[in-house]
Design a protein around this motif. Structure first.
Motif, PDB file in Angstrom:
ATOM      1  N   ASN A 142     -63.435  16.213 -44.814  1.00  0.00           N
ATOM      2  CA  ASN A 142     -64.244  17.373 -45.198  1.00  0.00           C
ATOM      3  C   ASN A 142     -63.990  18.556 -44.266  1.00  0.00           C
ATOM      4  OD1 ASN A 142     -65.465  16.028 -47.327  1.00  0.00           O
ATOM      5  ND2 ASN A 142     -67.252  15.400 -46.128  1.00  0.00           N
ATOM      6  N   TRP A 179     -68.670  19.294 -52.897  1.00  0.00           N
ATOM      7  CA  TRP A 179     -67.459  18.480 -52.984  1.00  0.00           C
ATOM      8  C   TRP A 179     -67.415  17.548 -51.777  1.00  0.00           C
ATOM      9  CZ3 TRP A 179     -65.061  19.396 -48.422  1.00  0.00           C
ATOM     10  CH2 TRP A 179     -65.278  20.659 -47.819  1.00  0.00           C
ATOM     11  N   VAL A 231     -64.330  15.093 -49.566  1.00  0.00           N
ATOM     12  CA  VAL A 231     -62.931  14.682 -49.432  1.00  0.00           C
ATOM     13  C   VAL A 231     -62.910  13.337 -48.725  1.00  0.00           C
ATOM     14  CG1 VAL A 231     -60.716  15.192 -48.358  1.00  0.00           C
ATOM     15  CG2 VAL A 231     -62.034  17.034 -49.450  1.00  0.00           C
ATOM     16  N   ILE A 254     -60.286  14.562 -53.525  1.00  0.00           N
ATOM     17  CA  ILE A 254     -61.479  15.392 -53.552  1.00  0.00           C
ATOM     18  C   ILE A 254     -62.280  15.090 -54.812  1.00  0.00           C
ATOM     19  CG2 ILE A 254     -60.102  17.313 -54.526  1.00  0.00           C
ATOM     20  CD1 ILE A 254     -62.248  19.220 -53.408  1.00  0.00           C
TER      21      ILE A 254
END
Length: 442
Positions: free
Chosen positions: A193, A211, A213, A218
């Motif tokens: 992130n 979102w 990661v 992602i």
């Protein structure tokens, strides 16, 4: 010499008669001690109204009657009754609950306190005075549920006549509605992130955070085929899923990822007014620059009201200097029950030294305020957060709706039986004025 019965004896009998009448109106039994007694005038035995069954659940009664119009230290709301040290010790050492009942014979009214509960506070023992609230502590038919509960609490498994109190239960859960109907997944060159966030800020000034990661992939509420997301991922690997596929998943890894996405979305939704502290795990109201107070207006459970959600406090020895800021805050947890997701809201406080940086005495400040707060104060805070979260970015003529999720009100639900408020109050710290108020600079 003729025999005489003094006026005080008549007043005492009037007091006992009043207590007996109220107890009988409740459907219980009153047994007068009679003869020699050292501080207990009688006993109340609970009786079940519906079956007529007597329970052998007993309350001791110490009655005090007065014909005076003015009670000791009386105000519009309260009065105080002085007690002898030896009486307090005698009442407290017994096995049965003791009710101190003050009868004002001139006005045919009475007030009561559960002595053991009241004198649990060492300060009350030291003062040797019982403070009565004239409204809350009235000894009448309305006191029946509280008295029943006190008697039933003496031993495990005791059954008292049910306390027929209709109450509304308030849940601190807010149902989650997903405005966005799809999730997007794609491969990316960024592994964390932090790395992805830095790259996003290079492309746009205000990079939204809905979102996550993980492992070079992602997961996002945003359409990854649009700018700036298509600059940060491999567009050839983009996949789109119905949100229910992740929201209802039984896979533990997918559940953890989805909760992380929800938490980041919560921060994205509230980011204009709130800040998230990663160490303390709290969302709290931001300080307005150059302001010593921030007020939030909202609809409570019964009426419109307001709350200081940010307040500055000065140093006692130097009132022009800032000691700390107190921010209204909450901790958030997402839960799924059945097919529905909920946000659990736990009100708390956050403390900063200048409105931004955490105060090094934050733990001490929080401990102090928690010692003073009662249940009503916490419920009041939740009412404020419920109002804010369920109206945050709902959309109007001036601003669009938050595009990914929203929170709704979980309706309060009634119950037919409950614990009388007077009992909760008797076990909470008595209200004290001036909490964080004496040194406030605004």
């Amino acid at each position: 010499m003729p025999k005489r019965i003094g006026k005080s004896d008549i007043i005492g009998e009037q007091g006992i008669a009043h207590i007996r009448k109220v107890v009988l109106d409740m459907g219980h039994l009153f047994y007068e001690t009679g003869g020699v007694e050292a501080g207990i005038d009688g006993f109340i035995e609970l009786r079940n109204d519906e079956t007529g069954e007597v329970t052998n659940l007993l309350l001791q009664v110490q009655g005090k009657a007065t014909a005076k119009e003015q009670l000791p230290a009386e105000t519009m709301e309260s009065f105080e009754w002085p007690c002898k040290e030896e009486d307090i010790a005698y009442w407290r050492q017994g096995t049965a609950p003791v009710l101190l009942i003050i009868v004002q014979t001139k006005f045919n009214r009475a007030y009561w306190k559960s002595i053991k509960d009241y004198f649990d506070d060492p300060k009350a023992i030291e003062s040797r005075r019982v403070v009565f609230n004239k409204k809350v502590d009235s000894f009448d038919l309305a006191a029946k549920p509280a008295i029943s509960t006190i008697a039933a609490s003496v031993r495990p498994g005791a059954i008292a006549p049910p306390a027929r109190i209709s109450e509304q239960l308030v849940s601190n859960l807010l149902p989650v509605t997903f405005v966005s109907k799809r999730l997007f997944l794609a491969e990316t060159d960024y592994r964390t992130n932090k790395e992805f966030g830095a790259a996003l800020r290079d492309l746009v000034d205000d990079g939204h955070g809905e979102w996550i990661v993980k492992g070079g992939r992602i997961l996002s509420f945003h359409d990854l085929d649009e700018h700036p997301w298509n600059r940060l991922c491999d567009v050839g690997t983009i996949e789109s899923f119905p949100i229910e596929e992740w929201a209802s998943s039984t896979d533990e890894d997918q559940q953890r990822d989805f909760v992380q996405l929800l938490n980041r979305s919560l921060s994205g939704m509230t980011g204009e007014a709130l800040r998230f502290d990663r160490e303390d795990k709290t969302h709290y109201f931001k300080c307005i620059p150059e302001k010593t107070r921030r007020i939030y207006y909202y609809r409570g459970f019964e009426k419109r009201t307001s709350r200081d959600v940010v307040r500055r406090y000065s140093k006692k020895q130097s009132p022009t200097e800032t000691a700390y800021f107190r921010h209204s805050a909450f901790r958030a947890r997402f839960h799924r029950f059945g097919d529905v997701w909920y946000l659990e809201v736990t009100p708390t406080y956050h403390f900063t030294r200048d409105g931004f940086r955490e105060d090094r005495f934050a733990a001490e400040h929080l401990k102090k305020i928690k010692e003073f707060e009662n249940n009503a104060a916490v419920v009041g805070q939740f009412a404020m957060w419920r109002h804010y979260l369920t109206r945050c970015h709902r959309g109007d003529m001036f601003s669009p709706e938050y595009p990914f999720l929203r929170f709704d009100v979980l309706e309060d639900f009634p119950i037919e039986q409950g614990v009388p408020d007077e009992l909760w109050r008797s076990r909470e710290s008595r209200q004290r004025a001036g909490l964080f108020g004496d040194d406030l600079i605004v």
